[in-house]
Enzyme design. Structure first.
Site, PDB file in Angstrom:
ATOM      1  CB  CYS A   1      35.189  43.913  34.709  1.00  0.00           C
ATOM      2  SG  CYS A   1      36.857  44.582  34.789  1.00  0.00           S
TER       3      CYS A   1
ATOM      4  NE  ARG B   1      31.970  39.378  32.026  1.00  0.00           N
ATOM      5  CZ  ARG B   1      31.218  39.857  31.047  1.00  0.00           C
ATOM      6  NH1 ARG B   1      30.410  39.062  30.394  1.00  0.00           N
ATOM      7  NH2 ARG B   1      31.279  41.118  30.697  1.00  0.00           N
TER       8      ARG B   1
ATOM      9  CD1 TRP C   1      39.556  40.172  33.300  1.00  0.00           C
ATOM     10  CD2 TRP C   1      41.665  39.965  33.999  1.00  0.00           C
ATOM     11  NE1 TRP C   1      39.941  38.867  33.118  1.00  0.00           N
ATOM     12  CE2 TRP C   1      41.231  38.714  33.527  1.00  0.00           C
ATOM     13  CE3 TRP C   1      42.967  40.086  34.496  1.00  0.00           C
ATOM     14  CZ2 TRP C   1      42.038  37.588  33.526  1.00  0.00           C
ATOM     15  CZ3 TRP C   1      43.782  38.971  34.501  1.00  0.00           C
ATOM     16  CH2 TRP C   1      43.314  37.743  34.016  1.00  0.00           C
TER      17      TRP C   1
ATOM     18  CG  ASN D   1      33.350  45.922  32.012  1.00  0.00           C
ATOM     19  OD1 ASN D   1      34.562  45.958  31.825  1.00  0.00           O
ATOM     20  ND2 ASN D   1      32.542  45.125  31.330  1.00  0.00           N
ATOM     21  N   GLY D   2      35.277  48.879  31.950  1.00  0.00           N
ATOM     22  CA  GLY D   2      35.679  49.722  30.825  1.00  0.00           C
ATOM     23  C   GLY D   2      36.855  50.611  31.181  1.00  0.00           C
TER      24      GLY D   2
ATOM     25  CD  GLU E   1      39.260  38.533   9.319  1.00  0.00           C
ATOM     26  OE1 GLU E   1      38.344  38.296  10.124  1.00  0.00           O
ATOM     27  OE2 GLU E   1      39.971  37.629   8.825  1.00  0.00           O
TER      28      GLU E   1
ATOM     29  CE  LYS F   1      35.637  37.064  10.464  1.00  0.00           C
ATOM     30  NZ  LYS F   1      36.704  36.133  10.024  1.00  0.00           N
TER      31      LYS F   1
ATOM     32  CD  GLU G   1      35.550  32.806   7.709  1.00  0.00           C
ATOM     33  OE1 GLU G   1      36.225  31.942   8.286  1.00  0.00           O
ATOM     34  OE2 GLU G   1      35.323  33.937   8.187  1.00  0.00           O
TER      35      GLU G   1
ATOM     36  CG  HIS H   1      51.238  44.473 -10.746  1.00  0.00           C
ATOM     37  ND1 HIS H   1      52.348  44.428 -11.558  1.00  0.00           N
ATOM     38  CD2 HIS H   1      51.364  45.616 -10.019  1.00  0.00           C
ATOM     39  CE1 HIS H   1      53.116  45.470 -11.325  1.00  0.00           C
ATOM     40  NE2 HIS H   1      52.542  46.212 -10.398  1.00  0.00           N
TER      41      HIS H   1
ATOM     42  CE  LYS I   1      35.139  30.280  17.121  1.00  0.00           C
ATOM     43  NZ  LYS I   1      35.102  31.554  16.379  1.00  0.00           N
TER      44      LYS I   1
END
Length: 606
Positions: free
Chosen positions: A2, A27, A74, A98-99, A479, A483, A486, A502, A601
């Site tokens: 929104c 958006r 939305w 918005n939210g 992940e 990060k 990266e 192990h 990217k």
């Protein structure tokens, strides 16, 4: 996402509002509207569909007010109809939002019992009625809004104008961004600086919990407790072709902080929160008839697929194979003709993922893809897509795209569970409610980054870092390690906590930071046993958990607290702490956070 705009202008503002909303079209939205104050009275125009429909409405029925708010929506609560479009209003106040207001049902029941008449299916309308009740009790708009904000639970951004007040706008932010623009005898509000670029380059960014009272002479900002605060005014570089960093040092930081908003909108694209129901997307296969589902992706998107494996198998009893795209088409996996393959990609152009998609199609698979770019190659070559609504992601290390992928996958798992008879209406409502609370919990995690800065001071001296997790927290450990590698260039590895003995336990000594992702779920006690094994060897434990650090039975060097959550949604919220650890460590290391060395990217070659 929104879009919100607001103008305290020198002449009729409806045209300015529409122009600002056009700059937020990237958006995404399904309806739009504006409201103004003209001669003390509120007027409103709304329309379904694109902004050209709203422009046509304004040509035939103009608004001439010099104070106004606008919105692109939305749908979250209720269908994308004109009646559900923003702004929402009573005779006394007009609101854009918005939210997600999590407690809107109980508020609506309370207001309805007092005689309030609702005309929409939205959560937003309760805000207008709450403010109206306060105004009619004798409070001025400032007190009315303050009292109303105390009743709202969720993540939101708001802009409000009032009958009888031609020089007043009140805005508030909790979890969703808002920027205030300064003009000469004018003031402006926008979801981001991009909307304000034609009007001003003097911009102030509200912090989480802030609310502000605007007149044409300036703005008074207060924190969530009502105390006056000052926020720095910066010169925005936003143009029509540039996504602005806002008040953040890096795009990655901005994108981390956008997650409460973009996750909420990705959720809204498939969930009707007014009915606590997931709306099934158009699918190229029937979940009820599938024997297996093949998921493939690369990098961070692959870890989203690993989380989805736990979800589909737990909540839909659907066996899932997850493969790295660069491996899947070279191994002789024996996909059954007539089966289903799911691909995940932020850009929709990832070369290995696209090649594997084509390979699966040759083998007779029905192809569904989750992508952030609807016009991408993967989107065009899929039988159907589920779009994520992350918006442009500039930082190379994926953050908001990852959590939006998880959001889409969580909704898809519910769809699968319903189709396969595992999830009934009551369980669906429970899981949808858990998802609806995610933006608020994300905003809570983002509220205080000082513990992450303190931890980063220590991590920048580490040569190796170990991440541990069990169950659906295991992919979050992977992940987190990715990060850190990266963007800080510190070697890190993610392991299933049960694999500690192990091999990885040989690395642990007093110099080894061990980051443990441990929500209080049915695997919590087993994870605590692994932590105690680390502590016995002198490892520096960093605990990410909703559990009290004193209750885990061993020494914890750092505790990064996370709010208590439904087990279904823990990967969505626990993704943020591992992002913040990597970000702040990289900042202290002095690396190029947004464009780390050797990385791109979108990987468009094999």
């Amino acid at each position: 996402m929104c879009g919100i705009v607001g103008v305290l202008g020198k002449g009729p503002v409806a045209g300015q509002l529409v122009d600002a909303l056009k700059r937020l079209e990237y958006r995404g939205y399904d309806s739009a509207g504006v409201a103004t104050v003209e001669n003390g009275h509120l007027g409103r125009r709304r329309s379904e569909g694109k902004l050209r429909n709203l422009e046509a409405r304004l040509k035939t029925s103009p608004l001439l007010g010099e104070t106004g708010i606008g919105h692109t929506r939305w749908a979250t609560h209720g269908k994308p109809t004109e009646a559900n479009a923003h702004p929402h209003m009573t005779d006394d106040v007009s609101v854009v939002h918005n939210g997600i207001i999590e407690n809107y049902r109980e508020l609506k029941e309370e207001l309805t019992a007092e005689g309030a008449a609702f005309t929409s299916d939205t959560d937003t309308e309760v805000i207008a009625h709450l403010i109206t009740r306060e105004l009619r009790a004798g409070n001025d708009p400032v007190r009315a809004v303050y009292h109303t904000l105390q009743r709202l639970e969720g993540a939101f951004a708001l802009a409000m104008i009032f009958r009888g007040y031609n020089d007043l706008m009140i805005v508030a932010r909790q979890g969703s961004p808002l920027a205030i623009g300064y003009g000469k005898g004018e003031m402006f509000v926008g979801s981001d600086a991009l909307a304000l670029a034609p009007f001003t380059d003097e911009v102030c960014y509200l912090e989480d919990g802030d609310w502000a009272v605007l007149t044409r002479e300036g703005v008074a900002i207060r924190d969530r407790s009502g105390n006056a605060v000052q926020r720095p005014v910066a010169r925005s570089l936003a143009t029509a072709l540039l996504v602005d960093k806002g008040n953040h040092r890096h795009f990655m930081a901005k994108e981390i902080h956008e997650q409460p908003e973009v996750v909420g909108h990705t959720l809204a694209s498939t969930v009707d929160l007014s009915l606590a129901r997931v709306e099934p997307p158009k699918l190229p296969f029937d979940f009820a008839k599938l024997n297996r589902l093949a998921i493939s992706a690369c990098g961070t998107a692959f870890y989203a697929g690993l989380v989805a494996k736990y979800w589909f198998e737990r909540w839909a009893h659907l066996p899932v194979d997850v493969d790295i795209a660069s491996e899947m088409r070279y191994r002789q996996g024996g996909l059954e003709r007539g089966g289903a393959a799911l691909f995940i990609s932020q850009s929709g152009e990832t070369a290995d993922t696209l090649a594997t998609l084509r390979h699966c199609r040759e083998l007779g698979q029905s192809v569904l893809s989750i992508v952030n770019v609807r016009e991408s190659s993967i989107a065009r070559e899929s039988d159907a897509i589920i779009p994520t609504l992350a918006g442009p992601e500039i930082g190379v290390a994926s953050t908001k795209a990852f959590t939006c992928q998880l959001t889409a996958l969580a909704c898809l798992a519910i769809v699968a569970g319903k189709a396969r008879g595992v999830i009934d209406e009551a369980l669906e409502a429970e899981l949808v409610q858990a998802l609806a609370e995610v933006p608020r919990h994300m905003a809570t995690v983002l509220r205080d980054e000082k513990p992450y800065e303190t931890l980063a001071h220590r991590l920048q001296r580490a040569r190796d870092v170990l991440y541990l997790g069990r169950g659906q927290s295991y992919p979050i450990a992977l992940e987190g390690a990715l990060k850190l590698k990266e963007i800080s260039y510190i070697h890190a590895e993610g392991y299933a906590a049960g694999e500690l003995k192990h091999g990885p336990i040989a690395l642990i000594d007093e110099n080894m930071p061990v980051i443990v992702i441990a929500p209080r779920d049915d695997l919590f006690e087993k994870t605590m046993s692994n932590m105690q094994e680390v502590a016995a060897r002198g490892g520096q434990i960093v605990l990410i958990s909703d559990a009290d650090a004193a209750s885990v039975g061993c020494a914890v060097h750092s505790h990064l607290a996370v709010p208590p959550l439904h087990r279904f949604v823990t990967p969505l919220v626990y993704a943020l702490p591992v992002q913040l650890i990597a970000y702040h460590t990289a900042v202290f290391m002095g690396t190029d956070v947004d464009q780390p060395r050797n990385l791109a990217k979108s990987v468009t070659v094999e």
